[in-house]
Motif scaffolding. Sequence first.
Motif, PDB file in Angstrom:
ATOM      1  N   UNK A 402       0.726  -1.347   0.130  1.00 33.76           N
ATOM      2  CA  UNK A 402      -0.158   0.010  -0.117  1.00 33.76           C
ATOM      3  C   UNK A 402       0.889   1.114   0.006  1.00 33.76           C
ATOM      4  N   UNK A 403       1.956   1.154   0.687  1.00 36.35           N
ATOM      5  CA  UNK A 403       2.850   2.417   0.721  1.00 36.35           C
ATOM      6  C   UNK A 403       4.291   1.813   0.016  1.00 36.35           C
ATOM      7  N   UNK A 404       4.473   2.264  -1.253  1.00 34.45           N
ATOM      8  CA  UNK A 404       5.773   1.963  -1.853  1.00 34.45           C
ATOM      9  C   UNK A 404       6.825   2.092  -1.040  1.00 34.45           C
ATOM     10  N   UNK A 405       7.697   1.021  -1.137  1.00 37.69           N
ATOM     11  CA  UNK A 405       9.208   1.553  -0.644  1.00 37.69           C
ATOM     12  C   UNK A 405      10.197   1.963  -1.665  1.00 37.69           C
ATOM     13  N   UNK A 406      11.082   2.943  -1.325  1.00 36.37           N
ATOM     14  CA  UNK A 406      11.714   3.289  -2.354  1.00 36.37           C
ATOM     15  C   UNK A 406      12.899   2.075  -2.849  1.00 36.37           C
ATOM     16  N   UNK A 407      13.367   2.329  -4.140  1.00 32.12           N
ATOM     17  CA  UNK A 407      14.261   1.460  -4.653  1.00 32.12           C
ATOM     18  C   UNK A 407      15.194   2.353  -5.328  1.00 32.12           C
ATOM     19  N   UNK A 408      16.118   2.974  -4.629  1.00 36.34           N
ATOM     20  CA  UNK A 408      17.153   4.002  -5.524  1.00 36.34           C
ATOM     21  C   UNK A 408      17.828   3.191  -6.359  1.00 36.34           C
ATOM     22  N   UNK A 409      18.246   4.071  -7.331  1.00 28.90           N
ATOM     23  CA  UNK A 409      19.244   3.350  -8.167  1.00 28.90           C
ATOM     24  C   UNK A 409      20.656   4.240  -7.803  1.00 28.90           C
ATOM     25  N   UNK A 410      21.768   3.432  -8.304  1.00 32.43           N
ATOM     26  CA  UNK A 410      23.218   3.904  -8.107  1.00 32.43           C
ATOM     27  C   UNK A 410      23.389   5.233  -8.891  1.00 32.43           C
ATOM     28  N   UNK A 411      23.706   6.110  -8.195  1.00 37.05           N
ATOM     29  CA  UNK A 411      24.018   7.387  -9.023  1.00 37.05           C
ATOM     30  C   UNK A 411      24.783   7.174 -10.179  1.00 37.05           C
ATOM     31  N   UNK A 412      24.501   7.959 -11.238  1.00 35.76           N
ATOM     32  CA  UNK A 412      25.274   7.916 -12.319  1.00 35.76           C
ATOM     33  C   UNK A 412      26.662   8.669 -12.252  1.00 35.76           C
ATOM     34  N   UNK A 413      26.651   9.933 -11.554  1.00 40.93           N
ATOM     35  CA  UNK A 413      27.703  10.797 -11.333  1.00 40.93           C
ATOM     36  C   UNK A 413      27.510  11.611 -10.209  1.00 40.93           C
ATOM     37  N   UNK A 414      28.631  12.253 -10.173  1.00 41.73           N
ATOM     38  CA  UNK A 414      28.815  13.066  -8.654  1.00 41.73           C
ATOM     39  C   UNK A 414      27.397  13.949  -8.526  1.00 41.73           C
ATOM     40  N   UNK A 680      28.946  -0.241  -1.928  1.00 42.54           N
ATOM     41  CA  UNK A 680      30.239  -0.414  -2.889  1.00 42.54           C
ATOM     42  C   UNK A 680      29.941   0.150  -4.256  1.00 42.54           C
ATOM     43  N   UNK A 681      29.149  -0.228  -4.793  1.00 43.72           N
ATOM     44  CA  UNK A 681      28.919   0.362  -6.172  1.00 43.72           C
ATOM     45  C   UNK A 681      28.885   1.865  -6.280  1.00 43.72           C
ATOM     46  N   UNK A 682      28.388   2.560  -5.170  1.00 41.57           N
ATOM     47  CA  UNK A 682      28.485   3.983  -5.362  1.00 41.57           C
ATOM     48  C   UNK A 682      29.912   4.515  -4.966  1.00 41.57           C
ATOM     49  N   UNK A 683      30.408   3.895  -4.131  1.00 48.17           N
ATOM     50  CA  UNK A 683      31.861   4.206  -3.679  1.00 48.17           C
ATOM     51  C   UNK A 683      32.688   4.118  -4.992  1.00 48.17           C
ATOM     52  N   UNK A 684      32.487   3.081  -5.719  1.00 47.43           N
ATOM     53  CA  UNK A 684      33.513   2.857  -6.921  1.00 47.43           C
ATOM     54  C   UNK A 684      33.280   3.749  -7.946  1.00 47.43           C
ATOM     55  N   UNK A 685      31.895   4.040  -8.235  1.00 49.14           N
ATOM     56  CA  UNK A 685      31.465   4.678  -9.409  1.00 49.14           C
ATOM     57  C   UNK A 685      31.780   6.185  -9.129  1.00 49.14           C
ATOM     58  N   UNK A 686      31.677   6.672  -8.026  1.00 52.38           N
ATOM     59  CA  UNK A 686      32.197   8.204  -7.629  1.00 52.38           C
ATOM     60  C   UNK A 686      33.516   8.285  -7.413  1.00 52.38           C
ATOM     61  N   UNK A 687      34.242   7.297  -7.496  1.00 52.11           N
ATOM     62  CA  UNK A 687      35.767   7.499  -7.317  1.00 52.11           C
ATOM     63  C   UNK A 687      36.382   7.966  -5.865  1.00 52.11           C
ATOM     64  N   UNK A 688      35.531   7.551  -4.947  1.00 54.26           N
ATOM     65  CA  UNK A 688      35.933   7.746  -3.645  1.00 54.26           C
ATOM     66  C   UNK A 688      37.187   6.906  -3.128  1.00 54.26           C
TER      67      UNK A 688
END
Length: 695
Positions: A402-414, A680-688
């Motif tokens: 009834x109340x949708x849960x978020x399903x955020x995507x890994x950010x494409x860039x900074x 992990x994917x976010x850290x890798x994609x954004x080059x942290x």
Amino acid sequence: MASLLPWRFFLCGWLWSAGAAALMGAAAAELPGDRMLATYFADETRRVNTQTFATIKTLADWTRERESYREQLKEMLGLSPLPPRTDLKPTITGRLEHAEFFVEKLHFQSMPGLYVTGNLYVPKNLTGKVPAILYVCGHARVVENGVSLGNKTAYQHHGAWFARNGFVCLTIDTIQLGEIPGLHHGTHNQGMWWWNARGYTPVGVEAWNSMRALDYLETRPEVDATKFGMTGRSGGGSYSWYTAALDERVKAVVPVAGITDLRNHVIDGCVAGHCDCMYMVNTARWDFAKLAALIAPRPLLIANSDKDRIFPLDGVVRVHTDVAKIYQLHQAADKLGLLITEGPHQDTQDLQVPAFRWFNRFLKGQQPLIAMAAEKFFKPSELKVFSELPKDERTTRTHEFFVPAASPAVPADQGAWVKQRDAWRTALQEKSFAGWPAASEPLNAQRGVRESAGKLTLTTWEFTTQGAVRLPLVVFSSTDTRVGKLARLHVLDEQGWAELAASVPPQWRVHLGVRADAPVSRVPASPQHQALLAQVERGELTLAYLTPRGIGPTNWSGDARARTQVLRRFMLLGQTLEGMRVWDIRRAIDTVREPEVIGPGLALQLAGERIQGVNALYASLFAEGVAAVELMAPPASHHTGPDYLNVLRFLDVPQAVALAAEQRPVKITRGNPDDWSWAKSTVSRLGWPADRLQW
């Protein structure tokens, strides 16, 4: 044979006295946290009540704010935005005859697969369109041969009376006790605390089903759609308040025994007598009079009995007094009524007759004497809608979608990350942690004992986190003058507190808040704590331990059932216990930075175990000077804990890990790396830096 039981007593009435007594320290030996908790709830209830109408002085003030309040209510019911008004697919499965009216057995779908069953009572020999009443049912369990017949069958006498007196009446089942049983008791007795995190409450479903029922009534040729009334008792009274507050098609309302104020619920313990269908997710921190005031200036009769234990008279009168001020601003005092009859929480004739008069007066413009009693004419089984339940039904699992849960995507860039990060931080502050104090008060840190044993020194502190809530902080330092540059604030849960107590010399256990009769000897010493204390002895670390409110020294009494009702009180105040523990950790960070405690010169690690690890993670998002965070065996989702209001509507724990890792290293021990792939994917994609996530 059908069985009819008052459901509030069947499932939850036994909790009323236990929950209230435990809060006040009467059900068991009082613990140190009991009085603190009672004072805290009294202070917070007073604060919420005081702010409910604080900005409303004139009618212009009210009309300026009313629609924003209505939008807040939609959000607190999981109805923002409103779901699409999909095809109702109304289906009539049978018809019953009476000399003066007929009954259509019907169902419709308020959402695809969300079935609503009901009985439509229609007068015979109509010559034109007539007013319609939506009757929403209280918690009456009607079962025959193990099959639910729906609570509409227990309230059939209301529909029959309305039809015999010139109204169309639609009586609908709730999801909890309908023909397709759903669930109203997620936090009440099912341990589904993720309902808070999802921002889900079953009253949102009941309000939506009622709004769609009005949609259906608009399609009926017999009905004057400009003259809708709504009533019901107990749970039905609750749904009448919420629906009428949202939907101005309801022109006259008689909620019966369906509302009282926060003082009754939180301080007096009435929360224990109610399932979740009574409560919005109180993100905006309302007292219930604001909900009632959204009906103004439409005709509203507040009906209650004087011996109702779960809607006590004093709270009902206070609600009426507050709402009367809004009606007076509208110059509509004649449209607000307060009906008090003698009796307990029951559907009595004394409550029924004035409701009938109210609808005659405001929907028909008539005030005849009521000479006809409300009677039942049909066997419950005759009113049953389904012969076989539909295979595509989703009613039994409404809480899952009834109340949708978020399903955020890994950010494409900074750039995408910055936008998402800022939105999440705002959402956390406004939707999850709005119950935090608006400003920090003085810490008033006070030192207790200071003792040394060998190369280890123990110092106890106490500080103010919020109002009456003062918490202990235990600091271990080295007696060696060569002290390293590292400090650690370690947040304990109940298990960790017991393990720490088992790991220190016996004479120090009392300084940790361990009572003399506590079975510490049953808990083995912790290698983790022993290793940390060894670092302190070597002068490598200064170590502070925090037990947030309700853990260890500030625990409160009561069995598991009573403690459940304590957790629900936090939700009624627009908080959760775990959300307020995040605040406690923030305040502890400030305390250890005090020069006389540890001081600002050391790099500060923040660590926590299990759920308290996640709480420490979130505290780091709102604190300055945290150099690193360590989470030990943390849950990977708020679905399993901790519960913060609404948090799953925008992010989950892996996203919070990424928020923290942008600024500092986050180490996860005793956790499955696969659970943290999003971070992990976010850290890798954004080059942290590579050290921002450690295992």
